[in-house]
Design a protein around this motif. Structure first.
Motif, mmCIF file in Angstrom:
data_model
loop_
_atom_site.group_PDB
_atom_site.id
_atom_site.type_symbol
_atom_site.label_atom_id
_atom_site.label_comp_id
_atom_site.label_asym_id
_atom_site.label_seq_id
_atom_site.Cartn_x
_atom_site.Cartn_y
_atom_site.Cartn_z
ATOM 1 N N ASN A 220 0.795 -1.214 0.000
ATOM 2 C CA ASN A 220 0.000 0.000 0.000
ATOM 3 C C ASN A 220 0.838 1.281 0.000
ATOM 4 O OD1 ASN A 220 -2.500 -1.414 -0.114
ATOM 5 N ND2 ASN A 220 -2.313 -1.891 2.055
ATOM 6 N N ILE A 221 0.629 2.182 0.978
ATOM 7 C CA ILE A 221 1.296 3.475 0.977
ATOM 8 C C ILE A 221 2.804 3.332 1.024
ATOM 9 C CG2 ILE A 221 1.636 5.618 2.257
ATOM 10 C CD1 ILE A 221 -0.958 5.502 0.719
ATOM 11 N N SER A 222 3.290 2.358 1.764
ATOM 12 C CA SER A 222 4.736 2.128 1.829
ATOM 13 C C SER A 222 5.291 1.775 0.455
ATOM 14 C CB SER A 222 5.044 1.009 2.834
ATOM 15 O OG SER A 222 6.439 0.758 2.906
ATOM 16 N N LEU A 223 4.549 0.984 -0.314
ATOM 17 C CA LEU A 223 4.944 0.641 -1.678
ATOM 18 C C LEU A 223 4.941 1.892 -2.550
ATOM 19 C CD1 LEU A 223 5.485 -1.352 -4.034
ATOM 20 C CD2 LEU A 223 3.003 -1.628 -4.225
ATOM 21 N N LEU A 224 3.887 2.689 -2.451
ATOM 22 C CA LEU A 224 3.786 3.909 -3.242
ATOM 23 C C LEU A 224 4.951 4.856 -2.963
ATOM 24 C CD1 LEU A 224 2.209 5.757 -5.172
ATOM 25 C CD2 LEU A 224 0.891 6.562 -3.195
ATOM 26 N N GLN A 225 5.297 5.005 -1.702
ATOM 27 C CA GLN A 225 6.401 5.896 -1.335
ATOM 28 C C GLN A 225 7.729 5.395 -1.890
ATOM 29 O OE1 GLN A 225 5.868 5.862 2.921
ATOM 30 N NE2 GLN A 225 4.486 7.639 2.900
ATOM 31 N N ARG A 226 7.945 4.084 -1.838
ATOM 32 C CA ARG A 226 9.179 3.513 -2.375
ATOM 33 C C ARG A 226 9.247 3.701 -3.880
ATOM 34 N NH1 ARG A 226 14.070 3.117 -1.618
ATOM 35 N NH2 ARG A 226 13.701 2.311 0.478
ATOM 36 N N VAL A 227 8.128 3.469 -4.566
ATOM 37 C CA VAL A 227 8.104 3.622 -6.018
ATOM 38 C C VAL A 227 8.363 5.077 -6.404
ATOM 39 C CG1 VAL A 227 6.675 3.458 -8.084
ATOM 40 C CG2 VAL A 227 6.594 1.642 -6.373
ATOM 41 N N GLU A 228 7.788 5.993 -5.656
ATOM 42 C CA GLU A 228 8.001 7.411 -5.943
ATOM 43 C C GLU A 228 9.481 7.757 -5.833
ATOM 44 O OE1 GLU A 228 6.139 11.753 -4.677
ATOM 45 O OE2 GLU A 228 5.707 9.976 -3.471
ATOM 46 N N THR A 229 10.157 7.170 -4.848
ATOM 47 C CA THR A 229 11.596 7.392 -4.684
ATOM 48 C C THR A 229 12.377 6.796 -5.845
ATOM 49 O OG1 THR A 229 11.417 7.382 -2.271
ATOM 50 C CG2 THR A 229 13.593 6.952 -3.202
ATOM 51 N N CYS A 230 12.022 5.572 -6.233
ATOM 52 C CA CYS A 230 12.743 4.882 -7.307
ATOM 53 C C CYS A 230 12.481 5.504 -8.675
ATOM 54 C CB CYS A 230 12.351 3.406 -7.337
ATOM 55 S SG CYS A 230 12.920 2.461 -5.908
ATOM 56 N N ALA A 231 11.264 5.983 -8.873
ATOM 57 C CA ALA A 231 10.911 6.530 -10.186
ATOM 58 C C ALA A 231 11.644 7.827 -10.476
ATOM 59 C CB ALA A 231 9.407 6.753 -10.259
ATOM 60 N N GLY A 232 11.985 8.575 -9.408
ATOM 61 C CA GLY A 232 12.700 9.825 -9.623
ATOM 62 C C GLY A 232 11.831 10.840 -10.348
ATOM 63 N N THR A 233 12.455 11.701 -11.092
ATOM 64 C CA THR A 233 11.700 12.742 -11.791
ATOM 65 C C THR A 233 12.036 12.750 -13.274
ATOM 66 O OG1 THR A 233 13.455 14.317 -11.247
ATOM 67 C CG2 THR A 233 11.572 14.247 -9.770
ATOM 68 N N GLY A 234 11.080 12.334 -14.080
ATOM 69 C CA GLY A 234 11.205 12.504 -15.514
ATOM 70 C C GLY A 234 11.814 11.375 -16.326
ATOM 71 N N PHE A 235 12.578 10.466 -15.711
ATOM 72 C CA PHE A 235 13.248 9.425 -16.501
ATOM 73 C C PHE A 235 12.233 8.449 -17.087
ATOM 74 C CE2 PHE A 235 15.367 5.278 -16.966
ATOM 75 C CZ PHE A 235 16.399 5.641 -17.823
ATOM 76 N N TYR A 236 11.243 8.030 -16.264
ATOM 77 C CA TYR A 236 10.240 7.066 -16.722
ATOM 78 C C TYR A 236 8.994 7.803 -17.199
ATOM 79 C CZ TYR A 236 13.219 3.752 -14.295
ATOM 80 O OH TYR A 236 14.300 3.015 -13.878
ATOM 81 N N GLU A 237 8.540 7.435 -18.367
ATOM 82 C CA GLU A 237 7.354 8.062 -18.933
ATOM 83 C C GLU A 237 6.068 7.373 -18.488
ATOM 84 O OE1 GLU A 237 8.129 9.303 -23.225
ATOM 85 O OE2 GLU A 237 9.855 8.039 -22.767
#
Length: 258
Positions: A73-90
């Motif tokens: 849940n939220i813990s997963l979302l927070q981790r993904v947000e960190t890993c996704a970074g800004t702009g690299f993944y479309e």
């Protein structure tokens, strides 16, 4: 989204693949989508794609399969947000499930589940969720189910894999290098007995390959449509079983133009 166009120094046009990141709650989901992307890439001939199942570095953990976040849940979302970074993944996707069996558990985690879906939407992430668990999506590869428990799904899937083992399809040994994930050394064709237990290393093979995936899409879309009113009102506690995984799978089929 279509791959962007570029040119080499000689002037030849090349395609730069759109970059996607798919992060999963657990190991079974990570194995499934890793194998699915490989299957679609081989089938379409587009092996130079931009689909990433997690990050192949310390972010996913040294003892985990890439894409396996081991968070809910939220813990997963927070981790993904960190890993996704800004702009690299479309395009960014979360794959997670309810992980609740029975009304008491549903009431307990319902708010976190809803917040994860709405939070992903605010970030323009895709949310591929399953109720009560990812096994519902797997069972949908060969039958339509609109009411179940986690135990029912586990038992049904185990019987299906045992039947598949009898026909001896090829063994999936792509994960031998993962710590604590030891596979048999028996010659092919052979199905490793580990397919019966999580993380279902042979799930796509045992469940019918591309044909089984198309059946899963059909079955899950039908059940999703029947629960659409409850989903739109976030009444997930009233849903016995359902999944939005077909939305991600549909997008992957379009990505590989299949």
């Amino acid at each position: 989204k279509r791959p962007t166009k570029a040119r080499t120094r000689s002037g030849a046009r090349i395609e730069i693949p759109t970059k996607w990141l798919i992060c999963c709650e657990g190991k079974s989901e990570a194995v499934y989508f890793t194998d699915l992307v490989n299957l679609l890439a081989n089938f379409s001939g587009k092996k130079n794609h931009g689909i990433y199942i997690g990050l192949k570095n310390k972010e996913c953990g040294k003892k985990r399969i890439p894409g396996e976040c081991s968070r809910q849940n939220i813990s997963l979302l927070q981790r993904v947000e960190t890993c996704a970074g800004t702009g690299f993944y479309e395009r960014v996707w979360l794959v997670f499930d309810y992980d609740a069996d029975g009304q008491e558990e549903k009431e307990k985690i319902n708010k976190a589940f809803i917040n994860t879906i709405t939070g992903a939407d605010k970030l323009s992430y895709g949310a591929a969720w399953s109720i009560p668990c990812f096994e519902y999506w797997l069972v949908s590869h060969y039958k339509f189910v609109d009411a179940c428990t986690i135990k029912m799904l586990y038992d049904d899937l185990k019987d299906k894999f045992k039947t598949a083992m009898a026909s001896k399809p090829m063994c999936n040994k792509n994960y031998r290098s993962i710590p604590r994930e030891q596979h048999c050394n028996k010659p092919q064709p052979y199905v490793c007995s580990k397919c019966i237990k999580k993380p279902y290393y042979n799930s796509i093979t045992c469940l019918g390959g591309l044909g089984g995936i198309k059946i899963a899409n059909m079955n899950s879309k039908r059940n999703y449509a029947s629960n659409n009113d409850k989903i739109s009102q976030s009444k997930f506690t009233e849903i016995s079983c359902c999944t939005s995984v077909f939305i991600l799978v549909d997008e992957l089929f379009k990505y590989f133009e299949i």
